[in-house]
Design a protein around this motif. Structure first.
Motif, PDB file in Angstrom:
ATOM      1  N   ASP A 115       6.065   5.028   0.699  1.00  0.00           N
ATOM      2  CA  ASP A 115       5.752   6.445   0.542  1.00  0.00           C
ATOM      3  C   ASP A 115       4.978   6.647  -0.757  1.00  0.00           C
ATOM      4  OD1 ASP A 115       7.120   7.028   2.867  1.00  0.00           O
ATOM      5  OD2 ASP A 115       8.989   7.543   1.840  1.00  0.00           O
ATOM      6  N   GLY A 116       3.951   7.498  -0.696  1.00  0.00           N
ATOM      7  CA  GLY A 116       3.220   7.815  -1.919  1.00  0.00           C
ATOM      8  C   GLY A 116       1.754   7.474  -1.828  1.00  0.00           C
ATOM      9  N   GLY A 117       1.060   7.707  -2.918  1.00  0.00           N
ATOM     10  CA  GLY A 117      -0.373   7.491  -2.986  1.00  0.00           C
ATOM     11  C   GLY A 117      -0.732   6.190  -3.674  1.00  0.00           C
ATOM     12  N   HIS A 118      -1.818   6.222  -4.454  1.00  0.00           N
ATOM     13  CA  HIS A 118      -2.336   4.993  -5.060  1.00  0.00           C
ATOM     14  C   HIS A 118      -1.322   4.353  -6.004  1.00  0.00           C
ATOM     15  CE1 HIS A 118      -5.658   2.297  -5.867  1.00  0.00           C
ATOM     16  NE2 HIS A 118      -5.495   2.457  -7.180  1.00  0.00           N
ATOM     17  N   PHE A 119      -0.584   5.179  -6.729  1.00  0.00           N
ATOM     18  CA  PHE A 119       0.463   4.668  -7.622  1.00  0.00           C
ATOM     19  C   PHE A 119       1.830   4.978  -7.018  1.00  0.00           C
ATOM     20  CE2 PHE A 119      -3.208   4.859 -10.388  1.00  0.00           C
ATOM     21  CZ  PHE A 119      -3.090   3.699 -11.127  1.00  0.00           C
ATOM     22  N   TYR A 120       2.043   4.491  -5.817  1.00  0.00           N
ATOM     23  CA  TYR A 120       3.233   4.795  -5.024  1.00  0.00           C
ATOM     24  C   TYR A 120       4.530   4.368  -5.701  1.00  0.00           C
ATOM     25  CZ  TYR A 120       2.533  -0.126  -3.938  1.00  0.00           C
ATOM     26  OH  TYR A 120       2.346  -1.475  -4.043  1.00  0.00           O
ATOM     27  N   PHE A 121       4.465   3.452  -6.655  1.00  0.00           N
ATOM     28  CA  PHE A 121       5.673   2.918  -7.293  1.00  0.00           C
ATOM     29  C   PHE A 121       5.928   3.511  -8.671  1.00  0.00           C
ATOM     30  CE2 PHE A 121       2.072   0.229  -8.347  1.00  0.00           C
ATOM     31  CZ  PHE A 121       2.146   0.163  -9.726  1.00  0.00           C
ATOM     32  N   ALA A 122       5.020   4.380  -9.148  1.00  0.00           N
ATOM     33  CA  ALA A 122       5.108   4.824 -10.537  1.00  0.00           C
ATOM     34  C   ALA A 122       6.408   5.575 -10.828  1.00  0.00           C
ATOM     35  CB  ALA A 122       3.902   5.692 -10.882  1.00  0.00           C
ATOM     36  N   GLY A 123       6.849   6.439  -9.907  1.00  0.00           N
ATOM     37  CA  GLY A 123       8.070   7.209 -10.139  1.00  0.00           C
ATOM     38  C   GLY A 123       9.326   6.380 -10.047  1.00  0.00           C
ATOM     39  N   ASP A 124       9.351   5.473  -9.088  1.00  0.00           N
ATOM     40  CA  ASP A 124      10.519   4.610  -8.875  1.00  0.00           C
ATOM     41  C   ASP A 124      10.036   3.289  -8.292  1.00  0.00           C
ATOM     42  OD1 ASP A 124      12.898   3.366  -8.379  1.00  0.00           O
ATOM     43  OD2 ASP A 124      13.526   4.705  -6.751  1.00  0.00           O
ATOM     44  N   PRO A 125       9.947   2.246  -9.100  1.00  0.00           N
ATOM     45  CA  PRO A 125       9.449   0.961  -8.602  1.00  0.00           C
ATOM     46  C   PRO A 125      10.473   0.157  -7.810  1.00  0.00           C
ATOM     47  CG  PRO A 125      10.015   0.745 -10.908  1.00  0.00           C
ATOM     48  CD  PRO A 125      10.213   2.193 -10.552  1.00  0.00           C
ATOM     49  N   THR A 126      11.695   0.678  -7.680  1.00  0.00           N
ATOM     50  CA  THR A 126      12.768  -0.106  -7.058  1.00  0.00           C
ATOM     51  C   THR A 126      12.424  -0.609  -5.660  1.00  0.00           C
ATOM     52  OG1 THR A 126      14.419   1.113  -8.345  1.00  0.00           O
ATOM     53  CG2 THR A 126      15.208  -0.133  -6.446  1.00  0.00           C
ATOM     54  N   PRO A 127      11.922   0.234  -4.733  1.00  0.00           N
ATOM     55  CA  PRO A 127      11.600  -0.284  -3.393  1.00  0.00           C
ATOM     56  C   PRO A 127      10.542  -1.396  -3.425  1.00  0.00           C
ATOM     57  CG  PRO A 127      11.730   2.101  -3.352  1.00  0.00           C
ATOM     58  CD  PRO A 127      11.767   1.701  -4.794  1.00  0.00           C
ATOM     59  N   LEU A 128       9.520  -1.225  -4.245  1.00  0.00           N
ATOM     60  CA  LEU A 128       8.493  -2.260  -4.350  1.00  0.00           C
ATOM     61  C   LEU A 128       9.076  -3.541  -4.928  1.00  0.00           C
ATOM     62  CD1 LEU A 128       5.617  -3.403  -4.334  1.00  0.00           C
ATOM     63  CD2 LEU A 128       5.254  -2.264  -6.543  1.00  0.00           C
ATOM     64  N   LEU A 129       9.841  -3.430  -5.998  1.00  0.00           N
ATOM     65  CA  LEU A 129      10.394  -4.629  -6.629  1.00  0.00           C
ATOM     66  C   LEU A 129      11.372  -5.354  -5.704  1.00  0.00           C
ATOM     67  CD1 LEU A 129      10.932  -3.296 -10.254  1.00  0.00           C
ATOM     68  CD2 LEU A 129       9.125  -4.802  -9.411  1.00  0.00           C
ATOM     69  N   ARG A 130      12.099  -4.600  -4.900  1.00  0.00           N
ATOM     70  CA  ARG A 130      12.993  -5.214  -3.921  1.00  0.00           C
ATOM     71  C   ARG A 130      12.189  -6.056  -2.921  1.00  0.00           C
ATOM     72  NH1 ARG A 130      15.083  -0.751  -1.781  1.00  0.00           N
ATOM     73  NH2 ARG A 130      16.629  -0.591  -3.446  1.00  0.00           N
ATOM     74  N   GLN A 131      11.037  -5.509  -2.487  1.00  0.00           N
ATOM     75  CA  GLN A 131      10.219  -6.238  -1.517  1.00  0.00           C
ATOM     76  C   GLN A 131       9.513  -7.421  -2.159  1.00  0.00           C
ATOM     77  OE1 GLN A 131      10.166  -5.307   1.914  1.00  0.00           O
ATOM     78  NE2 GLN A 131       9.422  -7.426   1.937  1.00  0.00           N
ATOM     79  N   ILE A 132       9.062  -7.261  -3.397  1.00  0.00           N
ATOM     80  CA  ILE A 132       8.464  -8.387  -4.114  1.00  0.00           C
ATOM     81  C   ILE A 132       9.470  -9.530  -4.216  1.00  0.00           C
ATOM     82  CG2 ILE A 132       7.720  -9.157  -6.411  1.00  0.00           C
ATOM     83  CD1 ILE A 132       6.273  -6.483  -6.719  1.00  0.00           C
ATOM     84  N   ALA A 156       0.825  -1.202   0.000  1.00  0.00           N
ATOM     85  CA  ALA A 156       0.000   0.000   0.000  1.00  0.00           C
ATOM     86  C   ALA A 156       0.856   1.248   0.000  1.00  0.00           C
ATOM     87  CB  ALA A 156      -0.919   0.008   1.224  1.00  0.00           C
ATOM     88  N   GLY A 157       0.292   2.323  -0.535  1.00  0.00           N
ATOM     89  CA  GLY A 157       0.905   3.637  -0.415  1.00  0.00           C
ATOM     90  C   GLY A 157       0.403   4.298   0.856  1.00  0.00           C
ATOM     91  N   GLY A 158       1.295   4.854   1.637  1.00  0.00           N
ATOM     92  CA  GLY A 158       0.907   5.432   2.911  1.00  0.00           C
ATOM     93  C   GLY A 158      -0.090   6.566   2.792  1.00  0.00           C
ATOM     94  N   ALA A 159      -0.079   7.263   1.643  1.00  0.00           N
ATOM     95  CA  ALA A 159      -0.985   8.388   1.438  1.00  0.00           C
ATOM     96  C   ALA A 159      -2.132   8.049   0.484  1.00  0.00           C
ATOM     97  CB  ALA A 159      -0.206   9.586   0.900  1.00  0.00           C
ATOM     98  N   ASP A 160      -2.361   6.767   0.263  1.00  0.00           N
ATOM     99  CA  ASP A 160      -3.422   6.332  -0.647  1.00  0.00           C
ATOM    100  C   ASP A 160      -4.774   6.446   0.048  1.00  0.00           C
ATOM    101  OD1 ASP A 160      -5.073   5.196  -2.513  1.00  0.00           O
ATOM    102  OD2 ASP A 160      -3.990   3.289  -2.641  1.00  0.00           O
ATOM    103  N   ARG A 161      -5.623   7.343  -0.423  1.00  0.00           N
ATOM    104  CA  ARG A 161      -6.947   7.499   0.172  1.00  0.00           C
ATOM    105  C   ARG A 161      -7.960   6.524  -0.412  1.00  0.00           C
ATOM    106  NH1 ARG A 161      -7.743  14.117   0.547  1.00  0.00           N
ATOM    107  NH2 ARG A 161      -5.908  14.527   1.871  1.00  0.00           N
ATOM    108  N   SER A 162      -7.642   5.977  -1.569  1.00  0.00           N
ATOM    109  CA  SER A 162      -8.539   5.015  -2.208  1.00  0.00           C
ATOM    110  C   SER A 162      -8.443   3.641  -1.545  1.00  0.00           C
ATOM    111  CB  SER A 162      -8.197   4.903  -3.689  1.00  0.00           C
ATOM    112  OG  SER A 162      -8.962   3.912  -4.321  1.00  0.00           O
ATOM    113  N   ALA A 163      -7.229   3.233  -1.209  1.00  0.00           N
ATOM    114  CA  ALA A 163      -6.999   1.946  -0.534  1.00  0.00           C
ATOM    115  C   ALA A 163      -5.968   2.174   0.563  1.00  0.00           C
ATOM    116  CB  ALA A 163      -6.518   0.898  -1.529  1.00  0.00           C
ATOM    117  N   PRO A 164      -6.378   2.841   1.653  1.00  0.00           N
ATOM    118  CA  PRO A 164      -5.421   3.141   2.724  1.00  0.00           C
ATOM    119  C   PRO A 164      -4.876   1.860   3.344  1.00  0.00           C
ATOM    120  CG  PRO A 164      -7.668   3.639   3.406  1.00  0.00           C
ATOM    121  CD  PRO A 164      -7.734   3.347   1.944  1.00  0.00           C
ATOM    122  N   PRO A 165      -3.673   1.923   3.904  1.00  0.00           N
ATOM    123  CA  PRO A 165      -3.050   0.710   4.442  1.00  0.00           C
ATOM    124  C   PRO A 165      -3.947  -0.090   5.385  1.00  0.00           C
ATOM    125  CG  PRO A 165      -1.450   2.484   4.389  1.00  0.00           C
ATOM    126  CD  PRO A 165      -2.755   3.089   3.966  1.00  0.00           C
TER     127      PRO A 165
END
Length: 248
Positions: free
Chosen positions: A214-231, A185-194
């Motif tokens: 960090d970020g909203g609904h598309f928290y990985f759009a600018g830099d997917p590296t943190p998400l991909l590392r966790q995946i 989840a994105g910490g600032a996502d109001r559509s699907a909050p954590p």
């Protein structure tokens, strides 16, 4: 063509109104021993000329038809937003077909199932209000809003996807799935909050945790590296556990 058997085959399912394009850098950023497949729903991406499927169950069945022959190695599913809903439905449907379950599922930016649905009707918004809603969420290229021809092309696709998501109802008798799950989840996502994501743990036997970025609904759009590392970490842990439990 590399004929080496992949350690894992990962299928990535896109968001409403989207396509594989947002995820196109992912295969090169994930382990080379993985076979990463970016799926497009009919009416999206490379399948833009195909008739759209506007029912979640039918779309899940269609996508499963397409990947069924490729489930001959350990596989995993990752879905963002609408893709998360479809990941859940595909996982539910696999055993009924006598197909293996995924070793891992990653669900991103989609609230856990609610018996009465989410109550939102964004697909019925006026043209202006829908544009504003999409701009707030992010993930839609600015050209789509600025070019009348592009908007005319994508607006009905987006509305149909939103209708699919907003009219979907979970099966109240669905069994808990014996699959490892990670929620993102994105910490600032109001559509699907954590906090709304944690309910997914009730639907899977092995909850690996909620990962908040960090970020909203598309928290990985600018830099997917943190998400991909966790995946990579989560899917590898699930694959290792499955291999230990069921050695080949």
């Amino acid at each position: 063509m590399n004929s080496t058997r992949p350690a894992l085959r990962l299928f990535v399912l896109h968001h409403a109104g989207g396509s594989h394009l947002l995820y196109r850098t992912w295969p090169a950023a994930l382990p080379p021993s993985w076979d990463v497949r970016l799926l497009d729903a009919p009416g999206h991406g490379l399948l833009l000329d195909r008739a759209q499927i506007t029912d979640a169950g039918r779309l899940a069945d269609h996508l499963l038809d397409g990947i069924e022959a490729e489930l001959d190695v350990p596989y995993a599913l990752f879905g963002h937003s609408m893709g998360a809903l479809l990941t859940y439905e595909i996982t539910r449907r696999a055993p009924a077909r006598g197909l293996p379950l995924p070793v891992w599922a990653g669900l991103s930016a989609r609230t856990a199932p609610q018996p009465g649905g989410q109550g939102q009707r964004y697909h019925q918004l006026s043209d202006a209000d829908l544009r504003e809603r999409l701009k707030l969420l992010g993930g839609t290229p600015g050209d789509v809003f600025e070019d009348p021809d592009l908007w005319a092309l994508f607006e009905p696709v987006i509305r149909a996807d939103l209708r699919l998501v907003e009219t979907w109802r979970p099966d109240p008798d669905a069994a808990v799935l014996p699959v490892a799950l990670s929620a993102y989840a994105g910490g600032a996502d109001r559509s699907a909050p954590p906090a709304s994501m944690t309910g997914w743990a009730r639907h899977f036997e092995h909850f690996l945790g909620l990962r908040v970025f960090d970020g909203g609904h598309f928290y990985f759009a600018g830099d997917p590296t943190p998400l991909l590392r966790q995946i990579r970490r989560d899917a590898t842990a699930a694959l290792d556990a499955a291999t230990t439990a069921h050695p080949r």
